[in-house]
Every structure is written in C-alpha cells, then in structure tokens.
Design a protein around this motif. Sequence first.
Motif, short mmCIF file in Angstrom:
data_model
loop_
_atom_site.label_atom_id
_atom_site.label_comp_id
_atom_site.label_asym_id
_atom_site.label_seq_id
_atom_site.Cartn_x
_atom_site.Cartn_y
_atom_site.Cartn_z
N GLN A 167 24.83 19.58 10.20
CA GLN A 167 24.34 19.61 11.58
C GLN A 167 22.84 19.83 11.56
OE1 GLN A 167 27.73 22.44 13.06
NE2 GLN A 167 26.85 21.49 14.88
N PRO A 168 22.04 18.79 11.82
CA PRO A 168 20.59 18.99 11.90
C PRO A 168 20.18 19.81 13.11
CG PRO A 168 21.16 16.74 12.48
CD PRO A 168 22.42 17.38 11.99
N ILE A 169 20.95 19.66 14.20
CA ILE A 169 20.82 20.47 15.40
C ILE A 169 22.23 20.79 15.87
CG2 ILE A 169 18.57 19.53 16.09
CD1 ILE A 169 20.03 17.71 18.06
N PRO A 170 22.43 21.82 16.69
CA PRO A 170 23.80 22.21 17.05
C PRO A 170 24.61 21.12 17.74
CG PRO A 170 22.28 23.98 17.57
CD PRO A 170 21.44 22.81 17.17
N GLN A 171 23.95 20.16 18.43
CA GLN A 171 24.68 19.15 19.18
C GLN A 171 25.01 17.89 18.38
OE1 GLN A 171 21.69 20.40 20.07
NE2 GLN A 171 22.06 21.64 21.90
N LEU A 172 24.60 17.82 17.11
CA LEU A 172 24.75 16.60 16.32
C LEU A 172 25.35 16.94 14.97
CD1 LEU A 172 24.08 13.52 16.16
CD2 LEU A 172 21.87 14.18 15.19
N ILE A 173 26.34 16.16 14.53
CA ILE A 173 26.99 16.46 13.26
C ILE A 173 27.33 15.18 12.50
CG2 ILE A 173 29.34 16.57 14.22
CD1 ILE A 173 29.76 19.03 12.33
N PHE A 174 27.08 15.22 11.18
CA PHE A 174 27.46 14.15 10.26
C PHE A 174 28.48 14.74 9.28
CE2 PHE A 174 23.18 13.24 11.69
CZ PHE A 174 23.22 11.88 11.97
N SER A 230 22.80 23.40 9.85
CA SER A 230 23.83 23.94 8.95
C SER A 230 24.29 22.85 8.00
CB SER A 230 25.02 24.47 9.75
OG SER A 230 25.70 23.42 10.41
N LEU A 231 24.67 23.26 6.79
CA LEU A 231 25.21 22.36 5.78
C LEU A 231 26.41 23.06 5.17
CD1 LEU A 231 24.87 19.71 4.14
CD2 LEU A 231 23.56 21.06 2.47
N THR A 232 27.62 22.54 5.47
CA THR A 232 28.85 23.26 5.15
C THR A 232 29.78 22.44 4.27
OG1 THR A 232 28.71 24.34 7.32
CG2 THR A 232 30.79 24.52 6.13
N PRO A 233 29.79 22.69 2.95
CA PRO A 233 30.88 22.14 2.13
C PRO A 233 32.19 22.83 2.52
CG PRO A 233 29.05 22.96 0.78
CD PRO A 233 28.84 23.48 2.16
N PHE A 234 33.29 22.09 2.54
CA PHE A 234 34.55 22.69 2.95
C PHE A 234 35.72 22.09 2.18
CE2 PHE A 234 34.20 19.00 5.70
CZ PHE A 234 35.50 18.52 5.78
N LEU A 235 36.80 22.86 2.16
CA LEU A 235 38.04 22.45 1.52
C LEU A 235 39.18 22.64 2.52
CD1 LEU A 235 39.40 21.69 -1.27
CD2 LEU A 235 39.80 24.14 -1.55
N GLY A 250 35.22 27.07 4.27
CA GLY A 250 33.90 26.47 4.19
C GLY A 250 32.81 27.52 4.11
N TYR A 251 31.62 27.08 3.68
CA TYR A 251 30.48 27.98 3.61
C TYR A 251 29.21 27.23 3.98
CZ TYR A 251 27.02 31.35 2.12
OH TYR A 251 25.97 32.23 2.12
N ASP A 252 28.49 27.74 4.97
CA ASP A 252 27.23 27.16 5.42
C ASP A 252 26.11 27.63 4.49
OD1 ASP A 252 24.95 26.25 6.67
OD2 ASP A 252 25.16 27.54 8.44
N VAL A 253 25.61 26.74 3.64
CA VAL A 253 24.59 27.13 2.66
C VAL A 253 23.24 27.39 3.31
CG1 VAL A 253 25.77 25.90 0.80
CG2 VAL A 253 24.01 24.72 2.14
N PHE A 254 23.09 27.02 4.61
CA PHE A 254 21.85 27.32 5.33
C PHE A 254 21.94 28.62 6.13
CE2 PHE A 254 20.53 22.55 5.85
CZ PHE A 254 20.32 22.48 4.48
N ALA A 255 23.02 29.38 5.95
CA ALA A 255 23.28 30.52 6.83
C ALA A 255 22.16 31.56 6.80
CB ALA A 255 24.60 31.18 6.45
N GLU A 256 21.51 31.74 5.67
CA GLU A 256 20.49 32.78 5.56
C GLU A 256 19.09 32.25 5.83
OE1 GLU A 256 20.91 35.40 2.23
OE2 GLU A 256 23.05 35.04 2.07
N ARG A 257 18.99 31.01 6.25
CA ARG A 257 17.69 30.44 6.59
C ARG A 257 17.42 30.59 8.09
NH1 ARG A 257 17.22 24.62 3.39
NH2 ARG A 257 17.90 25.36 1.33
#
Length: 363
Positions: free
Chosen positions: A338-345, A306-311, A294-301
Amino acid sequence: AEERIDELERQLRSLDEELESLQFGDKLFAPVGPTGQAGLAPAASKIYSADQGLSSGGYGEMLYTDCDAGAELDLYRAIVYLGYRFDENWLFNSEIEWEHVGETAVEFAYLEYQHDDALNLRFGHMLVPMGFVNQLHEPTTFLSPNRPLLERYILPTTWHENGVAAYGSLGDFDYHVALINGFDAEGFDLESSGLRGGRQKGSQAKADDLAAVLHLDWNGVDGLWLGGSVYLGDSGQDSAASDFATTVFELHAQYQYRGFISRAVYAAASIEDADQLTTASASEDLSGYYLDLGYDVFAERETDASLTPFLRYAAYDLSEDSPADSEVTRLMLGLAYQPIPQLIFKAAFTQEEQGATEDDIIE
C-alpha cells in the motif's frame, strides 16, 4: 516503601506504553487497512462523516489469474457509492456495482435512522452481517488478491438481501441483528458453489421464508477483535419438497500488534433435506476455515505506506458427509503493498489440492 515502589513501576509501564505509541503511531493496533464506520468499509461509510447533503465514493479491482484453466485479466469490479444525509438522524446509503464490465447490481440501498451509539435502525437492501469480508469487502481490508473462498461459498460474499436491521455498541461489544428474506433453495448447487446460488440479491426476492441474523463482536483488548454470527431460517420459499431449514454460523478473530497481523475464520452451514434439492447434494453439511499471518515490514518507519508479506492456509468442504474426497486445501504465499492507505497492490502464489488433483494458481 513497597507501595511507593509499586506506584513507580506502574508509572514506568505507563510511560513505556506512551513512548511506544508515539513511536509506532496508528500502526500500533491498526487493522489491515483503514477502517470505516457503522460496520462498513472506508469508502462505503463516507456518508456517516457528512453533516448534510450528498456524499459519493467508490473503488475498483482488476485481477490477473493464471491457473490450469488458463490465464485471465479481468476488470473485476467498478463501484460507486452514493449517499445522502437528510439531517442528524436520517440518511440514505447505496452501492452500485459493475462486475466484469457488463454486469450491474445494487449491493445495498437503505434508509437509516441514527438514534445513538447503542441503537441505530436500517430499512431496505443491505449487506448481511456475517464474517469479516461481507461488510468489509473493499480490497484494502484483506490481504489476498481475491476474497477468501470460505467467504465466497459458505459465507457467500457479496451477500445482500432485503430486510430491517439494528446495530450499535454496548460497552466493549458491537452488535448487528437483522430480519431478512431467506435463501431460495431452488438456486442451491451445494457441491459446486456452496450457498452462493441461494442468494436472492433483492431482485423480486421471495419472502415466504424469512431469516434472522445475529452478529456480535468484542473489542475489549487493544488490537484484538473477536466475534461470531449466526443465521437461522428456512430456504424452501413455499416449496412442496421441503422447508430446507438452513443454519449458518461463523467465528472470527483478528489480532494486530505493531506490524504483525493474524486473522482466522471458521464457518459451517447445514441445509436440511439437501438430497431433495433441485441439484441434489450427497451431504447436508458444509464447513471450512482459514488462517492469515502477515507482517508489515514498514511498520517502524514514519510512513503511511505498508509492505506486508503474508501466508494463508485454508480448507473447506462443500460436501462433508460425501464418500468422495471433497475437501479442498489451499496454501497461499503473498505480498500486499500500500503506497497510500487508499491504494493496494497484491500478488500471491497458491497451491490448491483436492484429493489427487493439484493446481498452482498465480494472482
């Protein structure tokens, strides 16, 4: 002059690493989600940060699934954690779960004596320290909407038994050792659900046969997590048919750098005399593996989101020596936000194959 040049190059590398760390912050070597303490996930380990008195926490999961069997929307889990710290050495920690709204279970309830970083002791009902997900089973700690099937059938998450354990850190190594009640072979249906039916879950658990567990992790390189564990014990529980000697082992690895994450798990199990089980199996051996990328496309922000497409590619076989084509393979493409670390969709599309049978699954 050469020594001076070498020293200047070392200083430049050090400065480069410091600048990189400032740029990416905690995401440089961050795990999938926030980490907890004492081998547990974030919410489960809140009591370890308390000075004294009561601590509470929890989490929940709702899961939508659409496959050949039909569509389902399930309030999968609602969890409450309750802990109490008596003093600097003694604490109590517990997890109470409501699954599918109507099913209630205690997933752990133990006393712990904290001695120091190298040695701590647990007594009571606890999570079995094997694999990634069993102790870290909160949704923020793995990418897929549901737990990996390998860590449901061969490492039967959530796997919790009665016993005693010790854990700690020695240099770059973290360890867990435990003595627990073993599986009950009467519940095994290996070809259908792997080892899940053998779990006793602490309820009037038969203890004629005990089991030993050893779990070891190495974290000597930033961002890299390597480890493995082994389970040894009989599952007959005074059965006349056989001792049903049971061995389970697994290897796990994770590496994360900046927004990139990879995770791999391999697990195998063997149950002696499986053909004499109440639900007989054509094979004594089970095994499987999975790989996540996977790669978090928000990593450099500059954001906690975080927004992570994964395989994920996964394969498992609950009847290795059977003449039938029993291996199941899965290819999953998903997205975790993850809009915040404690919540994930999370959302994922999976193509599953077993022999000539195929199924497309949306979660």
